[in-house]
Design a protein around this motif. Structure first.
Motif, short mmCIF file in Angstrom:
data_model
loop_
_atom_site.label_atom_id
_atom_site.label_comp_id
_atom_site.label_asym_id
_atom_site.label_seq_id
_atom_site.Cartn_x
_atom_site.Cartn_y
_atom_site.Cartn_z
N THR A 224 0.83 -1.20 0.00
CA THR A 224 0.00 0.00 0.00
C THR A 224 0.87 1.25 0.00
N VAL A 225 1.89 1.27 0.82
CA VAL A 225 2.80 2.42 0.86
C VAL A 225 3.55 2.55 -0.46
N LEU A 226 3.97 1.43 -1.04
CA LEU A 226 4.67 1.47 -2.32
C LEU A 226 3.81 2.08 -3.41
N VAL A 227 2.56 1.68 -3.49
CA VAL A 227 1.66 2.24 -4.51
C VAL A 227 1.44 3.73 -4.26
N GLY A 228 1.26 4.10 -3.01
CA GLY A 228 1.08 5.51 -2.69
C GLY A 228 2.30 6.34 -3.07
N GLU A 229 3.48 5.82 -2.78
CA GLU A 229 4.71 6.54 -3.14
C GLU A 229 4.88 6.61 -4.65
N ALA A 230 4.52 5.55 -5.37
CA ALA A 230 4.64 5.57 -6.82
C ALA A 230 3.70 6.61 -7.42
N ILE A 231 2.49 6.68 -6.90
CA ILE A 231 1.54 7.68 -7.40
C ILE A 231 2.05 9.09 -7.10
N GLY A 232 2.60 9.29 -5.91
CA GLY A 232 3.15 10.61 -5.57
C GLY A 232 4.34 10.98 -6.45
N ALA A 233 5.18 10.00 -6.77
CA ALA A 233 6.33 10.27 -7.63
C ALA A 233 5.89 10.63 -9.04
N VAL A 234 4.90 9.94 -9.56
CA VAL A 234 4.40 10.25 -10.90
C VAL A 234 3.75 11.63 -10.91
N ARG A 235 3.02 11.96 -9.85
CA ARG A 235 2.38 13.28 -9.77
C ARG A 235 3.45 14.38 -9.76
N ASP A 236 4.50 14.19 -8.97
CA ASP A 236 5.56 15.20 -8.91
C ASP A 236 6.31 15.30 -10.23
N ALA A 237 6.53 14.16 -10.88
CA ALA A 237 7.20 14.19 -12.19
C ALA A 237 6.36 14.93 -13.21
N GLU A 238 5.05 14.72 -13.16
CA GLU A 238 4.16 15.41 -14.09
C GLU A 238 4.19 16.91 -13.86
N GLN A 239 4.26 17.32 -12.59
CA GLN A 239 4.33 18.76 -12.29
C GLN A 239 5.66 19.35 -12.77
N ASP A 240 6.75 18.59 -12.63
CA ASP A 240 8.05 19.06 -13.12
C ASP A 240 8.04 19.21 -14.63
N VAL A 241 7.42 18.26 -15.33
CA VAL A 241 7.34 18.33 -16.79
C VAL A 241 6.49 19.54 -17.20
N ALA A 242 5.38 19.74 -16.53
CA ALA A 242 4.52 20.89 -16.87
C ALA A 242 5.26 22.20 -16.63
N LYS A 243 6.01 22.27 -15.53
CA LYS A 243 6.79 23.48 -15.25
C LYS A 243 7.86 23.69 -16.33
N GLY A 244 8.51 22.62 -16.75
CA GLY A 244 9.53 22.72 -17.79
C GLY A 244 8.95 23.15 -19.12
N VAL A 245 7.78 22.64 -19.45
CA VAL A 245 7.12 23.04 -20.70
C VAL A 245 6.73 24.52 -20.63
N GLY A 246 6.25 24.95 -19.48
CA GLY A 246 5.90 26.37 -19.33
C GLY A 246 7.10 27.27 -19.48
N GLU A 247 8.24 26.87 -18.91
CA GLU A 247 9.47 27.66 -19.06
C GLU A 247 9.93 27.68 -20.51
N LEU A 248 9.85 26.55 -21.18
CA LEU A 248 10.25 26.48 -22.58
C LEU A 248 9.33 27.33 -23.46
N GLU A 249 8.04 27.31 -23.15
CA GLU A 249 7.09 28.13 -23.88
C GLU A 249 7.41 29.61 -23.71
N GLY A 250 7.77 30.01 -22.49
CA GLY A 250 8.12 31.40 -22.22
C GLY A 250 9.36 31.82 -22.98
N LYS A 251 10.34 30.93 -23.09
CA LYS A 251 11.55 31.24 -23.85
C LYS A 251 11.25 31.37 -25.32
N LEU A 252 10.38 30.52 -25.85
CA LEU A 252 10.05 30.58 -27.25
C LEU A 252 9.26 31.86 -27.57
N GLU A 253 8.37 32.25 -26.67
CA GLU A 253 7.59 33.47 -26.87
C GLU A 253 8.50 34.70 -26.84
#
Length: 100
Positions: free
Chosen positions: A68-97
């Motif tokens: 149960t803890v493993l699944v919870g940690e995996a979900i949290g890691a994927v959520r944080d990775a998704e937020q990092d990717v979204a932040k990176g895309v936003g920064e890249l978009e700002g540079k391109l603009e």
């Protein structure tokens, strides 16, 4: 923090949470089995069958909580990775603009 840093951070955090919670619930499970056995039979030390049952319950409790803890940690890691990717895309978009 880079990808490797995030992986190492989540690995160690998940490992220690899994070990701690598994040990905690294994102790609680075995303790409850021994307590119930004592209250029902009013004898101490417990029989070999009671000890075997306590070990089985402890192992099952540790496994269930660990997974149960493993699944919870995996979900949290994927959520944080998704937020990092979204932040990176936003920064890249700002540079391109800014270049237009």
């Amino acid at each position: 923090m880079g990808i490797i840093g995030n992986v190492i951070k989540f690995f160690f955090r998940a490992f220690f949470r899994i070990v701690f919670s598994s040990l905690l619930f294994a102790i609680i499970g075995a303790g409850l089995v021994l307590l119930i056995s004592f209250l029902v039979t009013n004898t101490w030390p417990p029989t070999t069958l009671t000890i075997a049952a306590a070990v089985v319950i402890a192992v099952l409790a540790a496994y269930a909580v660990g997974m149960t803890v493993l699944v919870g940690e995996a979900i949290g890691a994927v959520r944080d990775a998704e937020q990092d990717v979204a932040k990176g895309v936003g920064e890249l978009e700002g540079k391109l603009e800014g270049k237009k």
